[in-house]
Write a protein that holds these residues in place. Structure first.
Motif, PDB file in Angstrom:
ATOM      1  N   PRO B 632       0.818  -1.218   0.000  1.00 14.03           N
ATOM      2  CA  PRO B 632       0.000   0.000   0.000  1.00 14.03           C
ATOM      3  C   PRO B 632       0.854   1.271   0.000  1.00 14.03           C
ATOM      4  CG  PRO B 632      -0.033  -1.045   2.166  1.00 14.03           C
ATOM      5  CD  PRO B 632       0.685  -1.992   1.248  1.00 14.03           C
ATOM      6  N   ALA B 633       0.304   2.310  -0.589  1.00 14.23           N
ATOM      7  CA  ALA B 633       1.011   3.585  -0.661  1.00 14.23           C
ATOM      8  C   ALA B 633       0.897   4.360   0.649  1.00 14.23           C
ATOM      9  CB  ALA B 633       0.444   4.418  -1.813  1.00 14.23           C
ATOM     10  N   ASN B 634      -0.124   4.071   1.413  1.00 13.11           N
ATOM     11  CA  ASN B 634      -0.368   4.820   2.662  1.00 13.11           C
ATOM     12  C   ASN B 634      -1.220   3.909   3.545  1.00 13.11           C
ATOM     13  OD1 ASN B 634      -0.781   6.801   4.635  1.00 13.11           O
ATOM     14  ND2 ASN B 634      -1.794   8.258   3.254  1.00 13.11           N
ATOM     15  N   PHE B 635      -1.388   4.296   4.781  1.00 14.33           N
ATOM     16  CA  PHE B 635      -2.405   3.657   5.611  1.00 14.33           C
ATOM     17  C   PHE B 635      -3.779   4.093   5.084  1.00 14.33           C
ATOM     18  CE2 PHE B 635       1.287   4.080   8.355  1.00 14.33           C
ATOM     19  CZ  PHE B 635       1.313   2.890   9.054  1.00 14.33           C
ATOM     20  N   THR B 636      -4.817   3.399   5.551  1.00 15.19           N
ATOM     21  CA  THR B 636      -6.172   3.910   5.330  1.00 15.19           C
ATOM     22  C   THR B 636      -6.651   4.501   6.651  1.00 15.19           C
ATOM     23  OG1 THR B 636      -7.202   1.813   5.928  1.00 15.19           O
ATOM     24  CG2 THR B 636      -6.668   2.154   3.600  1.00 15.19           C
ATOM     25  N   TYR B 637      -7.627   5.399   6.576  1.00 15.62           N
ATOM     26  CA  TYR B 637      -8.026   6.128   7.782  1.00 15.62           C
ATOM     27  C   TYR B 637      -9.536   6.095   8.008  1.00 15.62           C
ATOM     28  CZ  TYR B 637      -3.229   7.656   7.446  1.00 15.62           C
ATOM     29  OH  TYR B 637      -1.864   7.657   7.370  1.00 15.62           O
ATOM     30  N   THR B 730     -16.311   8.201   2.558  1.00 15.63           N
ATOM     31  CA  THR B 730     -15.310   8.935   1.774  1.00 15.63           C
ATOM     32  C   THR B 730     -14.269   7.897   1.355  1.00 15.63           C
ATOM     33  OG1 THR B 730     -14.009   9.507   3.745  1.00 15.63           O
ATOM     34  CG2 THR B 730     -15.680  11.086   3.045  1.00 15.63           C
ATOM     35  N   PRO B 731     -14.374   7.394   0.137  1.00 15.36           N
ATOM     36  CA  PRO B 731     -13.517   6.276  -0.259  1.00 15.36           C
ATOM     37  C   PRO B 731     -12.027   6.587  -0.127  1.00 15.36           C
ATOM     38  CG  PRO B 731     -15.288   6.588  -1.842  1.00 15.36           C
ATOM     39  CD  PRO B 731     -15.327   7.772  -0.915  1.00 15.36           C
ATOM     40  N   CYS B 732     -11.288   5.568   0.216  1.00 14.85           N
ATOM     41  CA  CYS B 732      -9.829   5.670   0.245  1.00 14.85           C
ATOM     42  C   CYS B 732      -9.350   6.031  -1.155  1.00 14.85           C
ATOM     43  CB  CYS B 732      -9.246   4.322   0.686  1.00 14.85           C
ATOM     44  SG  CYS B 732      -7.464   4.239   0.510  1.00 14.85           S
ATOM     45  N   LYS B 740     -11.457   1.039   3.367  1.00 18.84           N
ATOM     46  CA  LYS B 740     -10.606   1.467   4.476  1.00 18.84           C
ATOM     47  C   LYS B 740     -10.397   0.390   5.536  1.00 18.84           C
ATOM     48  CE  LYS B 740     -11.674   6.402   4.164  1.00 18.84           C
ATOM     49  NZ  LYS B 740     -12.157   7.582   4.908  1.00 18.84           N
ATOM     50  N   GLY B 741     -11.314  -0.563   5.660  1.00 18.17           N
ATOM     51  CA  GLY B 741     -11.184  -1.579   6.711  1.00 18.17           C
ATOM     52  C   GLY B 741     -12.070  -1.255   7.895  1.00 18.17           C
ATOM     53  N   CYS B 742     -12.613  -2.303   8.514  1.00 18.76           N
ATOM     54  CA  CYS B 742     -13.638  -2.075   9.535  1.00 18.76           C
ATOM     55  C   CYS B 742     -13.475  -2.934  10.787  1.00 18.76           C
ATOM     56  CB  CYS B 742     -15.016  -2.358   8.945  1.00 18.76           C
ATOM     57  SG  CYS B 742     -15.229  -4.112   8.506  1.00 18.76           S
ATOM     58  N   GLY B 743     -12.446  -3.754  10.850  1.00 14.20           N
ATOM     59  CA  GLY B 743     -12.396  -4.777  11.893  1.00 14.20           C
ATOM     60  C   GLY B 743     -12.197  -4.262  13.302  1.00 14.20           C
ATOM     61  N   GLU B 744     -11.481  -3.180  13.439  1.00 14.40           N
ATOM     62  CA  GLU B 744     -11.099  -2.738  14.786  1.00 14.40           C
ATOM     63  C   GLU B 744     -11.879  -1.538  15.286  1.00 14.40           C
ATOM     64  OE1 GLU B 744      -6.412  -3.487  14.864  1.00 14.40           O
ATOM     65  OE2 GLU B 744      -7.148  -2.560  13.040  1.00 14.40           O
ATOM     66  N   ALA B 745     -12.581  -0.857  14.387  1.00 15.89           N
ATOM     67  CA  ALA B 745     -13.199   0.429  14.707  1.00 15.89           C
ATOM     68  C   ALA B 745     -14.001   0.392  16.000  1.00 15.89           C
ATOM     69  CB  ALA B 745     -14.093   0.869  13.547  1.00 15.89           C
ATOM     70  N   GLY B 746     -14.843  -0.622  16.136  1.00 16.23           N
ATOM     71  CA  GLY B 746     -15.723  -0.676  17.302  1.00 16.23           C
ATOM     72  C   GLY B 746     -14.966  -0.696  18.607  1.00 16.23           C
ATOM     73  N   ALA B 747     -13.837  -1.406  18.620  1.00 15.19           N
ATOM     74  CA  ALA B 747     -13.049  -1.515  19.851  1.00 15.19           C
ATOM     75  C   ALA B 747     -12.236  -0.254  20.106  1.00 15.19           C
ATOM     76  CB  ALA B 747     -12.131  -2.731  19.774  1.00 15.19           C
ATOM     77  N   ILE B 748     -12.017   0.536  19.058  1.00 13.72           N
ATOM     78  CA  ILE B 748     -11.232   1.767  19.183  1.00 13.72           C
ATOM     79  C   ILE B 748     -12.114   2.923  19.642  1.00 13.72           C
ATOM     80  CG2 ILE B 748      -9.987   3.513  17.838  1.00 13.72           C
ATOM     81  CD1 ILE B 748      -8.955   1.127  16.080  1.00 13.72           C
TER      82      ILE B 748
END
Lengths: 161, 788
Positions: B632-637, B730-732, B740-748
């Motif tokens: 990847p060129a960058n992280f996703t946010y 807002t697409p990456c 962007k990914g969704c696995g950790e958001a809830g715990a964060i």
């Protein structure tokens, strides 16, 4: 060693077990019915729930020798005769009531037992009944929905939430 | 409307059928012919010197094959650490050896001392009781601040102290931050603890080692989120087995949440012992054993200062964190409090100056490493708690204070080294307030008051860095690996497809969602696409699943490989239709020539690739199989707004969570049903951290929460239904799927929302409580009320 004879998912089985052998270990190791899982060692998690003589039992809290003569049902025996998923199993798939699948056999067996004794449970009754089953993936939201749906009650469509 | 089975549709999960019918294949379901059972004998003291081990009686017990101790591992490497951090003074972190079995000393309760291998598990356990182990207890090092004082007992005698590293970030900003804080109109300070947690996937860890003498090949079946990483670490650093002689299989895995990323001693042991004994060796963790051997999570002690100008604009943030490493460095442990935490301290806010100091400390506890969110929950918790406190001190709305300081222009380069590509924080804030009916809150609070209860509303807004990670960047930051992902797309002659992915699914539903992507790109039915993962002998070198990276990095690799397939298939189609390659279009599984009625089906082209009778052999090779590695060129946010409403009983301190709303921006979404499920699970784990869970040690280093009787796992009765929404998108900008990914958001995002709601409730009841450390048990809440 103890000789035991019991029926598992409608078939007669026999075995030689040590006095200390747990029912769950007999199912998993001797019968190779590995759908019943072990998630803890203090009878807390419910991943090992099976039905013994029609009642939900944590198979880690019962000796295999105690099951001599019993009728045992496990997750492997829940599907319909034609191989299609049971109403409860199908509701779990339809409502995303599982993620990693490890607690799922116990959840399905518990839910099936609940609906037998209480065909139209409320959300609170479902949550109360599942107190002995731990899931780390779903937050229980979709498990509760799955069981509501399996009981024929309306649940909102996923997209509408 | 997305088409059924395509991108954006809530396709039911295909893997569910086997999980629901008891035919899943988890590692403990694997039994090999002639297998032996390993039982680990673990330290029951936190710190001690091993004076001697006498295995004679144990060896004489029925069924015992061998007892292993550290001396059997002479010449074998230690369990490696995959990340190096450099301290402020330029020195590398202190990196102790982590032996497979304890050498000379035990350093935490659960540290493995010996392993009994026997014909049955019962026999191994019986013999373990006959093992004579002479341990001289040493004082345990438990408190991080005490641990780094001069004269403190040392966890590792060969290190200069218990300080692993002292990290400053960004060091060049340190003085400017100090000046900004000194000059500020207002500074809000908060000291807090991010409680130690245990990930607790429901499937305990398992390892089965096997050795094929004829071919000198090793196989390890293990409960891993990343089999290739285990192969690399164990093969290269511990056992010295070259990759082509070592196969690692992670079949169905019953949840991970981070705890199954790391390479563990038990994996190396079973692989090693299988060769020594020429028989397969199996180890299955009990739950109690999991509590003292799975890497723990969190355990930070932090002071944060937030400086503001007279108009409440944020001007600077300074934090000082003590991060517990435990007794040894787990695989990614050093990166969690640093690069996964310091880089997120800007949050959603345009604070121009930030300085983060982290002191990582060794203690006589189980190693601490990444747990769902990993560093980002710790950053979010500090920030979202201190903002609420600041709002109260300044007499402004916590919502408006956040809005006023939101970043609104993208890309945005933070002062902590990352650049956010997209986001719309006002949109997610608007959405969550609407979902939570914030407008109606005061009326509900009045009603609660009449009932003798205190109702509170808590808001939190988070950002996370996912899609881990650009290899060249993480290399500069100390990673000892690349963080690309891979995929091989193998198209069969009849047109069906096998996708071999380096990502690993342990609950995330990749077999369904990944197939949705490939089938949509080609225009064939999703049932024609199978996803293969979890076996180093089948999949290309991949880095696995963690850091919400699977769809963003693994999915991108799969898209790139599929693009190569389509490009080659178009060449074949052009040949078959005697047309120019540039005129070929692919839609719904049909290749057509633009402007004509000529077409060939997907299956005709794939057949031609394998039966190349009429085929452009002079230009391209037969076959249709492509591999891509995506870096990847960058992280996703991903970002989002979370709102929580609670009712506190002031007489008992009991907190009821009445509602929880989550408005997330994950960019584009492949399978909304799966995404919503991920948020539910993450929020439930955040709830656990905030309200119930605590991994507790006593002062002597005894682990006093080592079973489900003592460690409070959230149960169905503890949680409400959740409202979740991902309509703000807002697409990456830098990956092909815009995900962007969704696995950790809830715990964060959720822990500060829960705590902010409780603190809000207490203030509404006139109790001037500024903070309660998690978990907010009735005892802690009641005590805070009494002390206010």
């Amino acid at each position: 060693m103890n000789s035991i004879k019991l029926r598992v998912n409608g078939k007669e089985v026999t075995g030689q077990v040590e006095g200390r052998t747990l029912l769950v270990d007999f199912l998993r190791k001797d019968l190779r019915l590995t759908g019943t899982h072990v998630g803890c060692d203090t009878t807390q998690c419910g991943a090992c729930v099976v039905h013994v003589n029609g009642e939900p039992v944590k198979a880690c809290a019962m000796l295999a020798a105690e099951a001599d003569g019993a009728e045992v049902a496990t997750i492997e025996g829940q599907a319909n005769a034609d191989g299609s998923l049971s109403v409860v199993q199908q509701a779990f798939q339809d409502h995303h009531g599982l993620q990693c699948g490890f607690c799922t056999p116990g959840m399905v067996m518990a839910a099936t037992a609940l609906l037998k004794e209480n065909p139209k449970p409320s959300e609170a009754e479902i949550r109360e009944y599942l107190d002995g089953n731990i899931c780390r993936c779903t937050g229980y939201h979709n498990i509760v929905k799955s069981i509501m749906a399996a009981s024929g009650q309306d649940v909102p469509a996923m997209a509408a939430e | 409307m997305p088409k059924d089975g395509g991108i954006g549709s809530s396709t039911k999960r295909r893997e569910d059928v086997r999980f629901l019918s008891g035919t899943g294949r988890y590692t403990d379901d694997i039994n090999l012919h002639g297998q032996l059972y390993a039982h680990f004998v673990r330290s029951d003291v936190a710190h001690g010197k091993i004076n001697g081990i006498n295995a004679d009686a144990a060896m004489a017990m029925p069924g015992v094959v061998r007892v292993f101790t550290a001396k059997d591992f002479e010449g074998v490497g230690g369990v490696p650490c995959g990340w190096q951090i450099t301290s402020i003074d330029g020195s590398p972190m202190q990196e102790p050896k982590h032996p497979v079995l304890a050498e000379g000393k035990v350093r935490h309760v659960g540290d493995p001392i010996a392993v009994v291998v026997a014909e049955s598990l019962g026999q191994a356990r019986d013999a373990a009781d006959a093992l004579e182990i002479d341990i001289e207890m040493l004082p345990a090092v438990m408190d991080m601040k005490e641990a780094i004082k001069d004269g403190a007992p040392k966890v590792h005698d060969d290190l200069s102290s218990n300080l692993c590293y002292d990290w400053g970030f960004v060091e060049d900003n340190k003085d400017a931050v100090a000046k900004a804080i000194a000059d500020a109109d207002h500074v809000t300070t908060l000291e807090l603890v991010n409680n130690r947690l245990v990930a607790n996937p429901m499937e305990p860890r398992v390892a089965v080692g096997d050795y094929d003498m004829a071919n000198d090949e090793h196989t390890l079946y293990t409960t891993s989120q990343n089999p290739h990483v285990i192969r690399l670490l164990m093969g290269a650093f511990v056992l010295g087995i070259p990759e082509h002689k070592l196969r690692v299989v992670a079949p169905d895995v019953g949840g991970g949440f981070g705890a199954k990323i790391f390479h563990y001693a038990e994996e190396a042991f079973c692989t090693f012992a299988a060769k020594q004994l020429r028989r397969p060796v199996k180890w299955t963790s009990s739950r109690s054993e999991a509590f003292m051997s799975d890497a723990h999570g969190r355990d930070h002690v932090t002071k944060i200062e937030l400086a503001m100008d007279k108009d409440n604009n944020f001007t600077a943030i300074r934090t000082e964190t003590y991060a517990n490493m435990g007794a040894y460095l787990s695989t990614f442990a050093p990166s969690v409090p640093t690069w996964l935490h310091g880089t997120l301290m800007a949050g959603n806010y345009k604070t121009p100056l930030i300085y983060v100091n982290v002191k990582a400390v060794f203690t006589n506890t189980v190693p601490v490493d990444a747990y769902r969110g990993a560093g980002r929950p710790e950053a979010t918790f500090q920030l979202e708690r201190v903002i609420d406190k600041a709002a109260r001190e300044r007499g402004v709305s916590p919502i408006e204070l956040r809005r006023q300081n939101f970043i609104t222009e993208f890309p945005y380069a933070t002062p902590v080294a990352v650049e956010y590509d997209t986001g719309d924080y006002h949109a997610t804030m608007d959405r969550v307030l609407e979902m939570a009916d914030h407008a109606g809150f005061e009326a509900r609070a009045e009603q609660s008051k009449k009932n003798g209860k205190l109702r509170g509303f808590g808001i939190a807004h988070y950002i996370e860095a996912c899609g881990i990670a650009p290899s060249n960047l993480v290399g500069q930051l100390g990673a000892r690996a690349g963080l690309y992902e891979s995929a091989t797309v193998r198209v069969n002659a009849t047109g069906s497809i096998s996708v071999m992915t380096g990502s690993h699914s342990h609950g995330q539903g990749h077999e369904t969602s990944f197939a949705q992507v490939v089938s949509e790109m080609i225009g064939i039915d999703a049932t024609q696409v199978d996803i293969v993962h979890g076996d180093t002998s089948k999949t290309p070198m991949g880095m696995g699943t963690y850091g919400s990276r699977s769809i963003a990095v693994g999915g991108s690799a799969m898209v790139r490989a599929t693009e190569k397939i389509i490009a080659k298939a178009k060449k074949i189609a052009a040949h078959l239709m005697e047309a120019s390659e540039g005129d070929i279009e692919l839609k719904d599984g049909q290749f057509t020539v633009a402007g004509t009625d000529k077409s060939v089906a997907w299956g005709d082209v794939t057949l031609a690739a394998y039966v190349p009778h009429n085929y452009p052999l002079e230009d391209i090779e037969p076959g249709l199989e492509e591999t891509a590695f995506y870096d990847p060129a960058n992280f996703t946010y991903p970002s989002g707004g979370y709102a929580c409403e609670v009712e506190v009983d002031p007489d008992t301190g009991k907190v009821d969570v009445l509602s929880f709303s989550a408005a997330d921006d994950f960019g584009n979404v492949i399978n909304p049903m799966i995404v919503e499920g991920q948020v539910h699970g993450g929020v439930a784990q955040g709830f656990g951290q905030a309200m119930m869970e605590n991994c507790a040690y006593d002062a002597d280093g005894q682990l006093i929460s080592a079973s489900y009787m003592d460690y409070a796992m959230p149960r169905a009765t503890d949680l409400p239904m959740f409202k979740v929404d991902h309509s703000c998108q807002t697409p990456c900008t830098h990956n092909p799927l815009g995900v962007k990914g969704c696995g950790e958001a809830g715990a964060i995002g959720s822990p500060p929302a829960f705590v902010n709601a409780v603190i809000d409730a207490l203030h509404r009841g006139g109790h001037k409580v500024e903070h309660i450390n998690m978990p907010l048990t009735p005892d802690r809440v009641w005590t805070a009320i009494q002390n206010s």
